[in-house]
Design a protein around this motif. Structure first.
Motif, mmCIF file in Angstrom:
data_model
loop_
_atom_site.group_PDB
_atom_site.id
_atom_site.type_symbol
_atom_site.label_atom_id
_atom_site.label_comp_id
_atom_site.label_asym_id
_atom_site.label_seq_id
_atom_site.Cartn_x
_atom_site.Cartn_y
_atom_site.Cartn_z
ATOM 1 N N PHE A 1 5.453 -6.121 -15.311
ATOM 2 C CA PHE A 1 7.106 -5.743 -14.910
ATOM 3 C C PHE A 1 7.178 -5.580 -13.423
ATOM 4 O O PHE A 1 8.279 -5.659 -12.959
ATOM 5 N N HIS A 2 5.806 -5.400 -12.610
ATOM 6 C CA HIS A 2 6.026 -5.194 -11.231
ATOM 7 C C HIS A 2 6.922 -4.058 -10.805
ATOM 8 O O HIS A 2 7.626 -4.066 -10.171
ATOM 9 N N TRP A 3 6.784 -2.865 -11.742
ATOM 10 C CA TRP A 3 7.431 -1.937 -11.671
ATOM 11 C C TRP A 3 7.023 -0.787 -10.486
ATOM 12 O O TRP A 3 7.668 0.327 -10.239
ATOM 13 N N GLY A 4 5.997 -1.012 -9.794
ATOM 14 C CA GLY A 4 5.573 -0.066 -8.745
ATOM 15 C C GLY A 4 5.270 1.421 -9.105
ATOM 16 O O GLY A 4 4.549 1.356 -9.982
ATOM 17 N N ALA A 5 5.691 2.133 -8.164
ATOM 18 C CA ALA A 5 5.561 3.657 -8.439
ATOM 19 C C ALA A 5 6.118 4.064 -9.621
ATOM 20 O O ALA A 5 5.483 4.965 -10.374
ATOM 21 N N ASN A 6 7.234 3.565 -10.022
ATOM 22 C CA ASN A 6 7.663 3.905 -11.446
ATOM 23 C C ASN A 6 6.903 3.415 -12.519
ATOM 24 O O ASN A 6 6.545 4.479 -13.602
ATOM 25 N N LYS B 1 0.655 7.912 -5.962
ATOM 26 C CA LYS B 1 -0.163 9.006 -5.650
ATOM 27 C C LYS B 1 0.624 10.338 -5.563
ATOM 28 O O LYS B 1 0.160 11.484 -6.305
ATOM 29 N N ILE B 2 1.345 10.310 -4.485
ATOM 30 C CA ILE B 2 2.151 11.758 -4.203
ATOM 31 C C ILE B 2 2.929 12.225 -5.240
ATOM 32 O O ILE B 2 3.025 13.388 -5.725
ATOM 33 N N LEU B 3 3.491 11.273 -5.966
ATOM 34 C CA LEU B 3 4.319 11.602 -7.142
ATOM 35 C C LEU B 3 3.602 12.485 -8.338
ATOM 36 O O LEU B 3 3.974 13.421 -8.810
ATOM 37 N N SER B 4 2.540 11.666 -8.544
ATOM 38 C CA SER B 4 1.702 12.159 -9.454
ATOM 39 C C SER B 4 1.059 13.567 -9.310
ATOM 40 O O SER B 4 0.714 14.502 -10.052
ATOM 41 N N GLN B 5 0.886 13.745 -7.680
ATOM 42 C CA GLN B 5 0.498 15.093 -7.297
ATOM 43 C C GLN B 5 1.581 16.165 -7.467
ATOM 44 O O GLN B 5 1.272 17.259 -7.726
ATOM 45 N N TYR B 6 2.742 15.629 -7.349
ATOM 46 C CA TYR B 6 3.983 16.761 -7.546
ATOM 47 C C TYR B 6 3.752 17.074 -9.182
ATOM 48 O O TYR B 6 3.728 18.518 -9.330
ATOM 49 N N ALA B 7 3.395 16.342 -9.785
ATOM 50 C CA ALA B 7 3.285 16.692 -11.355
ATOM 51 C C ALA B 7 2.241 17.592 -11.530
ATOM 52 O O ALA B 7 2.067 18.598 -12.522
ATOM 53 N N ASN B 8 1.002 17.272 -11.075
ATOM 54 C CA ASN B 8 -0.141 17.828 -11.140
ATOM 55 C C ASN B 8 -0.075 19.459 -10.664
ATOM 56 O O ASN B 8 -0.707 20.336 -11.247
ATOM 57 N N LEU B 9 0.816 19.724 -9.705
ATOM 58 C CA LEU B 9 1.007 20.932 -9.165
ATOM 59 C C LEU B 9 1.937 21.819 -10.153
ATOM 60 O O LEU B 9 1.935 22.864 -10.213
ATOM 61 N N LEU B 10 2.822 21.059 -10.717
ATOM 62 C CA LEU B 10 3.732 21.660 -11.693
ATOM 63 C C LEU B 10 3.249 21.973 -13.001
ATOM 64 O O LEU B 10 3.353 22.993 -13.544
ATOM 65 N N ILE B 11 1.988 21.300 -13.610
ATOM 66 C CA ILE B 11 1.580 21.438 -14.926
ATOM 67 C C ILE B 11 0.907 22.814 -14.818
ATOM 68 O O ILE B 11 1.263 23.345 -16.034
ATOM 69 N N PRO B 12 0.402 23.490 -14.204
ATOM 70 C CA PRO B 12 -0.490 24.922 -14.264
ATOM 71 C C PRO B 12 0.819 25.735 -14.796
ATOM 72 O O PRO B 12 0.625 26.831 -15.270
ATOM 73 N N ILE C 1 0.872 -1.226 0.049
ATOM 74 C CA ILE C 1 -0.125 -0.002 0.018
ATOM 75 C C ILE C 1 0.898 1.317 -0.268
ATOM 76 O O ILE C 1 0.599 2.299 -0.712
ATOM 77 N N ALA C 2 2.052 1.113 0.466
ATOM 78 C CA ALA C 2 3.100 2.398 0.507
ATOM 79 C C ALA C 2 3.326 2.747 -0.756
ATOM 80 O O ALA C 2 3.663 3.866 -1.223
ATOM 81 N N ASP C 3 3.367 1.564 -1.852
ATOM 82 C CA ASP C 3 4.016 1.974 -3.090
ATOM 83 C C ASP C 3 2.578 2.775 -3.927
ATOM 84 O O ASP C 3 3.057 3.696 -4.575
#
Length: 266
Positions: free
Chosen positions: A165-170, A55-66, A48-50
């Motif tokens: 591939f079991h790449w997790g967050a990546n 989700k945290i990483l995608s939200q970093y991107a969503n903050l930068l997009i605008p 569940i940590a993955d």
């Protein structure tokens, strides 16, 4: 004269209704993706940590997009639908603005890499931001088809990267990047976008109008981000270590809990 005005008015309302339906289909496809993916992600992610980290990483991107796009996605649609504007100039202005914003983001890398998770996942986040910004569209007739295609492609890449591939967050980030890339390629080929790049004789007045329209959108987008995503970061920092679980695990549980409200809202 009156009959001509009525006909013109009815045509405008018909066009408005048609565009509304097209954009609704595109928007619904992204909501459908959320509904289908959330149960799958909880199954495909080993921990569940993955999921929380993804989700945290995608939200970093969503903050930068605008900031990178400078709200140009809205301006491209707004000015692209106006028959008084050149489609080539609208597209070129939007593309150059996005590329310029991404160039500034690259220059900020020496500072950005010191932010949490950026040193390890910064490259993927940067590519995520670029692909998402390049999906800005001007051809409303392709929006619905593109939304469905991107949704299906992203789902398939989730299966490939997470289960195969079991790449997790990546793998989570790469699936979204790959789905957006499929969308960009589809729009480039179908819309022949290379024909709309016109670097000579740029219309600076139109560019300024687009910026005046798009820049005020940035604070609104950031406000939505704060309302919808900031709690993931607060939970991650405040709950890390509780009951032996990492902050990413608690963020993953919180993001999974959004599933029921999303169903009800849709």
């Amino acid at each position: 004269m009156e009959s001509e005005k009525k006909t013109s008015g009815s045509d405008k309302y018909s066009k408005l209704a048609g565009n509304t339906i097209i954009f609704a289909i595109s928007s619904f496809s992204s909501k459908l993706l959320t509904l289908l993916v959330q149960p799958f992600l909880t199954y495909a992610m080993a921990e569940i940590a993955d999921l929380g980290l993804a989700k945290i990483l995608s939200q970093y991107a969503n903050l930068l997009i605008p900031f990178v796009s400078m709200g140009m996605s809205n301006a491209i649609i707004r000015f692209g639908l106006d028959k008084g504007n050149s489609e080539k100039q609208v597209f070129t202005n939007g593309l150059l603005t996005i590329l310029g914003g991404f160039g500034i983001l690259i220059l900020c890398w020496p500072v950005a890499q010191f932010l949490p998770d950026m040193a390890q996942y910064g490259f993927l986040i940067y590519i995520y931001v670029l692909m998402s910004c390049l999906r800005s569209r001007q051809w409303n007739k392709l929006v619905a088809v593109d939304g469905i295609l991107c949704t299906f492609a992203t789902l398939m890449f989730y299966v490939l990267y997470l289960v195969g591939f079991h790449w997790g967050a990546n793998g989570y980030l790469l699936a979204i990047i790959s789905g957006d890339l499929v969308s960009v390629l589809f729009l480039c080929i179908t819309g022949r976008l290379w024909n709309y790049v016109e670097l000579k004789g740029l219309n600076r007045d139109l560019w300024q109008q687009m910026l005046r329209f798009s820049l005020p959108m940035i604070p609104a987008q950031i406000s939505f981000w704060v309302i919808n995503a900031s709690d993931l970061f607060f939970v991650r920092e405040m709950c890390g270590g509780l009951d032996g679980h990492s902050g990413d695990a608690w963020s993953g549980l919180l993001s999974t809990g959004y599933f029921l409200p999303t169903i009800l809202t849709t």
